[in-house]
Design a protein around this motif. Structure first.
Motif, PDB file in Angstrom:
ATOM      1  N   GLN A  43      50.574  45.041  37.390  1.00  0.00           N
ATOM      2  CA  GLN A  43      49.208  45.576  37.266  1.00  0.00           C
ATOM      3  C   GLN A  43      48.980  46.290  35.944  1.00  0.00           C
ATOM      4  O   GLN A  43      47.919  46.829  35.690  1.00  0.00           O
ATOM      5  CB  GLN A  43      48.841  46.472  38.451  1.00  0.00           C
TER       6      GLN A  43
ATOM      7  N   MET B 107      47.323  38.134  41.963  1.00  0.00           N
ATOM      8  CA  MET B 107      46.727  39.229  41.183  1.00  0.00           C
ATOM      9  C   MET B 107      46.810  40.496  42.027  1.00  0.00           C
ATOM     10  O   MET B 107      46.625  40.447  43.243  1.00  0.00           O
ATOM     11  CB  MET B 107      45.243  38.943  40.903  1.00  0.00           C
TER      12      MET B 107
ATOM     13  N   ALA C 228      43.995  40.881  29.543  1.00  0.00           N
ATOM     14  CA  ALA C 228      44.581  40.055  30.595  1.00  0.00           C
ATOM     15  C   ALA C 228      46.104  40.093  30.500  1.00  0.00           C
ATOM     16  O   ALA C 228      46.665  40.700  29.585  1.00  0.00           O
ATOM     17  CB  ALA C 228      44.051  38.633  30.489  1.00  0.00           C
TER      18      ALA C 228
ATOM     19  N   GLN D 234      43.970  34.131  34.847  1.00  0.00           N
ATOM     20  CA  GLN D 234      44.503  34.686  33.585  1.00  0.00           C
ATOM     21  C   GLN D 234      45.714  33.892  33.156  1.00  0.00           C
ATOM     22  O   GLN D 234      46.458  34.311  32.299  1.00  0.00           O
ATOM     23  CB  GLN D 234      44.941  36.142  33.793  1.00  0.00           C
TER      24      GLN D 234
ATOM     25  N   ILE E  80      39.123  42.019  36.818  1.00  0.00           N
ATOM     26  CA  ILE E  80      40.365  41.252  36.946  1.00  0.00           C
ATOM     27  C   ILE E  80      40.030  39.773  37.147  1.00  0.00           C
ATOM     28  O   ILE E  80      39.630  39.355  38.236  1.00  0.00           O
ATOM     29  CB  ILE E  80      41.225  41.768  38.124  1.00  0.00           C
TER      30      ILE E  80
ATOM     31  N   SER F 190      35.824  36.678  38.667  1.00  0.00           N
ATOM     32  CA  SER F 190      36.603  37.901  38.466  1.00  0.00           C
ATOM     33  C   SER F 190      36.280  38.937  39.539  1.00  0.00           C
ATOM     34  O   SER F 190      35.199  38.913  40.136  1.00  0.00           O
ATOM     35  CB  SER F 190      36.290  38.512  37.101  1.00  0.00           C
TER      36      SER F 190
ATOM     37  N   GLY G 139      42.935  44.253  33.206  1.00  0.00           N
ATOM     38  CA  GLY G 139      41.546  44.309  33.642  1.00  0.00           C
ATOM     39  C   GLY G 139      40.746  45.367  32.912  1.00  0.00           C
ATOM     40  O   GLY G 139      39.539  45.489  33.096  1.00  0.00           O
TER      41      GLY G 139
ATOM     42  N   PRO H  86      44.944  47.013  39.657  1.00  0.00           N
ATOM     43  CA  PRO H  86      45.522  47.877  38.615  1.00  0.00           C
ATOM     44  C   PRO H  86      45.322  49.357  38.922  1.00  0.00           C
ATOM     45  O   PRO H  86      45.942  50.204  38.297  1.00  0.00           O
ATOM     46  CB  PRO H  86      44.751  47.468  37.351  1.00  0.00           C
TER      47      PRO H  86
END
Lengths: 445, 342
Positions: free
Chosen positions: A289, A77, A349, A44, A40, A101, A311, A80
């Motif tokens: 996510q 963020m 992304a 992004q 991730i 990331s 991601g 996910p």
């Protein structure tokens, strides 16, 4: 088909690339599995990268906050999948750069359930609360630009918005993401519009849809409740109809001033998938996510529209759908403006609207030989902004960048690629313009 | 999944192209010109066939040799020089001595195209540069006309065709004046029917309006020719000659005659539309077309020459880039900003 014939609204100039949407436009959205490791990126979106709030080794739940916005032009963020943060390090990103990331390893057999946060009620929330909620939900323009949505919605002092435009044009060939979202997430879209109308203060919303999606237009029109000031308008099938400026002109006849923003003509324009995301996440206080993307192109076996965790490494995604033929080029987004990737280690992304895979058969069709400009004026007749790409190309070749900006409005070019698409001499016009803009920006800064 | 570890191409967007290339356009123009050339051969016989071949070959060879001498890759593969060669030949009197044809071809390519930097950079239509040179160097030969539809034309060459370089050409058959010259110097009009179908004498390719218009229509439909250029020329010529003819029909020929005589058709459809030497915008090409028409009418009516299309186009070619600067299209979003500022 009736609706398609009736669509007269459009902009002037533009091009007609083959649509190539038949392979996926009837495929329902399917859930994608979790990759063994997800990446991730903290950046992004356009603006400042998010700041990580988890540490290496920490266990997180699906939907848990991983990073918080750092300043106003920045978004959050979220995880996910439920899993362990393996490390926080630099990783390759779609633009070719290395980006800080978070590497997340999902638990084996991790479920789909998502943790919920503080709900934002559309009836009682103030505009500022909604703006904050959109930022906290990590929402950016899902059409490809990845610009933080809440920034667009912050109406500056002395300006106002009278019309909210929901962009469901999807003019890029191959992509059917927005099409499927408009068929399958109608309630989310309508809920999203309620939030957006409230926050923008606009008196009405128009959903703009290209005439090749009459089913989506019909479904949406039928679903609009009587209390919601929303109309669905068809626009002609033409590229780049989905560009913000072109769509505003097509629907309202207004022209966004050169160097200005839609808000200068009392408009805010939000992508339809972004709208659906707002309508789905805010009532539950969740963060984004996953997103819908079209994975297609002649090099893909199981072409389709997938709900894919953000991601997911591209390599994993392509292994899942299977590749066919001699794959030579993979790009994120559509063929007109999408970014070719050099490595399959880059992640899907928030701004990735599609993955298109070309084989040697398609890339062989692109000529290699570049002829001199023969002044055919095809580019002049294609440019939706009415620039003179022919002249600018000649100036760029001899390094006269200042002249391009001062006399030929270089900075108004939004790189839609129509000029390069029609050029019979195969001159890399858009590439020249990107280069010229970059050099000018460096000189200034 | 070994397939997935392939090397990927990186190229900036767009990743698709329309697939119409410069040599495609050029080839189509050649196709459109072939019927015109075919009719020239039918009208003037073997003499025209040999002359057109020499004109085309001299241009193609000149380009090839000039490229090689300059250490560049030969550019004859883009077909543009074949157009130049054919067009150049079609503007010449069919019986012109071949050595003159070859010299003019070399000048057309050398001075008209190569000196400026080759394809895309020439200011003037190279074919007309070649013809203008011949007109200045050999005015008599350039106005000595070969008869149309002569008996046995497919089996014999005109006597002058094979003239030894720098010798006085001896013609075996010479016809009277072209319709334009007859009109200008003797006030003798020609029947419209003969003009349209090409039963008159003149330069090899200018006599049949029908084939020229058909070729032009073919290209215009495929968007390889901007129809606004010939349209602007025809409309303006018709208007101006219509007015003057109404005032003094004795001296000024009428619109039908003006449109279908001499090199106007060939010039307006194939010469004035050379993409490289014309303005880029649609407003620009209309100004350009009107300019050609005005100059043509002026030269024909009041100049010393019976025909003025060639010079009119050359002048307008020179003006093209300046016309472009005058009529830049309004960039999206600029007018409203200007209003806002005021």
């Amino acid at each position: 088909m009736q609706a398609r014939l009736n669509a007269k609204r459009s902009f002037r100039h533009g091009v007609h690339p083959p649509e190539q949407k038949e392979a996926t436009n009837r495929q329902a959205i399917r859930q994608f599995p979790f990759a063994p490791v997800m990446v991730i990126p903290l950046s992004q979106h356009i603006g400042k990268p998010a700041r990580a709030v988890v540490r290496e080794g920490q266990e997180v739940l699906r939907g848990q906050l991983l990073a918080e916005p750092d300043g106003f032009v920045s978004v959050a963020m979220h995880a996910p999948a439920a899993g362990v943060v393996k490390r926080i390090a630099l990783a390759p990103y779609a633009n070719g750069k290395m980006v800080e990331s978070i590497y997340l390893q999902p638990f084996p057999g991790a479920g789909q359930e998502v943790i919920e946060g503080r709900p934002v009620d559309v009836e009682t929330a103030t505009p500022d609360e909604i703006i904050l909620a959109i930022q906290q939900a990590g929402i950016v323009g899902l059409g490809g630009a990845a610009f933080p949505t809440h920034v667009k919605l912050k109406v500056p002092e002395g300006k106002s918005i009278d019309t909210l435009i929901i962009n469901g044009v999807e003019c890029e060939p191959y992509l059917t993401t927005d099409h499927r979202v408009m068929l399958e997430q109608i309630d989310d879209i309508l809920m999203g519009i309620r939030y957006l109308l409230k926050v923008s203060g606009a008196g009405r919303a128009i959903i703009g849809i290209e005439a090749n999606k009459p089913d989506a237009a019909a479904a949406l029109s039928a679903a609009v409740p009587a209390d919601l000031p929303v109309t669905v308008e068809m626009v002609k099938v033409k590229y780049p109809q989905g560009a913000e400026k072109m769509l505003i002109t097509a629907l309202l006849g207004r022209e966004v001033p050169s160097g200005g923003l839609p808000i200068d003509v009392q408009v805010v324009c939000i992508n339809v998938a972004t709208t659906a995301e707002i309508g789905r996440l805010l009532p539950h206080g969740r963060g984004i996510q996953e997103r819908v993307i079209t994975i297609t192109g002649p090099g893909v076996k199981r072409k389709g529209n997938y709900l894919i965790p953000i991601g997911t490494p591209l390599r994993f995604a392509l292994e899942e759908v299977g590749l066919a033929g001699n794959v030579t080029r993979v790009f994120l987004g559509g063929p007109m403006m999408g970014q070719a990737v050099s490595s399959l280690d880059v992640p899907i992304a928030k701004g990735t609207s599609g993955v298109v895979v070309f084989t040697d058969e398609e890339t062989a069709q692109i000529p290699q030989k570049v002829y001199p400009c023969i002044k055919c004026a095809y580019c002049v007749d294609a440019c939706p902004i009415f620039l003179n790409p022919s002249r600018m190309g000649i100036l760029a070749k001899s390094g006269r960048y200042e002249e391009m900006a001062e006399d030929y409005h270089l900075m108004d070019c939004f790189e839609c690629g129509s000029c390069s698409y029609v050029c019979p001499s195969n001159i890399p016009l858009v590439q020249y313009f990107r280069l010229a803009k970059g050099i000018l920006r460096e000189k200034k800064g | 999944m070994s397939k997935i570890n392939k090397t990927l191409e990186i190229r900036t967007s767009p990743h698709i192209v329309r697939g119409l290339s410069t040599d495609d356009i050029m080839r189509n123009v050649v196709w459109a010109l072939l019927p015109v050339a075919g009719f020239a051969v039918y009208t003037f016989g073997l003499t025209a066939l040999v002359m057109l071949s020499v004109a085309t070959l001299s241009c193609v060879l000149s380009e090839h040799i000039l490229c090689r001498l300059n250490g560049r890759e030969s550019t004859i593969g883009d077909w543009s020089i074949t157009i130049t060669g054919l067009l150049y030949g079609l503007t010449l009197p069919p019986g012109l001595p071949l050595w003159m044809v070859a010299v003019g071809g070399f000048i057309a390519v050398g001075l008209g195209k190569f000196l400026f930097g080759g394809l895309g950079y020439n200011v003037f239509n190279p074919a007309l540069v070649g013809r203008a040179f011949l007109q200045a160097a050999f005015p008599v030969a350039m106005t000595t006309w070969h008869p149309a539809f002569a008996d046995g034309r497919f089996f014999s060459l005109d006597g002058a065709t094979l003239t030894v370089p720098f010798m006085e050409p001896v013609y075996t058959a010479v016809t009277g004046a072209t319709p334009l010259a007859a009109m200008k110097f003797a006030q003798q009009p020609t029947a419209a029917y003969d003009l349209v179908f090409g039963f008159t004498s003149g330069s090899a390719g200018e006599t049949s309006a029908l084939f020229i218009l058909a070729g032009g229509a073919y290209l215009a439909v495929r968007n390889m020719l901007n129809w606004r250029i010939p349209a602007a020329i025809f409309a303006t010529v018709a208007l101006l000659s219509g007015i003057l003819h109404a005032i003094d029909p004795q001296h000024y020929a009428g619109p039908m005659f003006m449109l279908f005589s001499g090199g106007l058709m060939l010039g307006a459809v194939f010469m004035a539309t050379d993409m490289v030497a014309t303005p880029l915008t649609n407003r620009g090409v209309i100004i350009y077309g009107v300019l050609i028409a005005v100059l043509t009418v002026m030269i024909r009516y009041w100049g010393g020459l019976p025909e003025g299309v060639m010079y009119a186009i050359l002048f307008a070619n020179a003006a093209s880039r300046h016309i472009d600067r005058l009529v830049q299209p309004r960039v999206y979003g600029t007018l409203k900003q200007a209003k806002r500022g005021s």
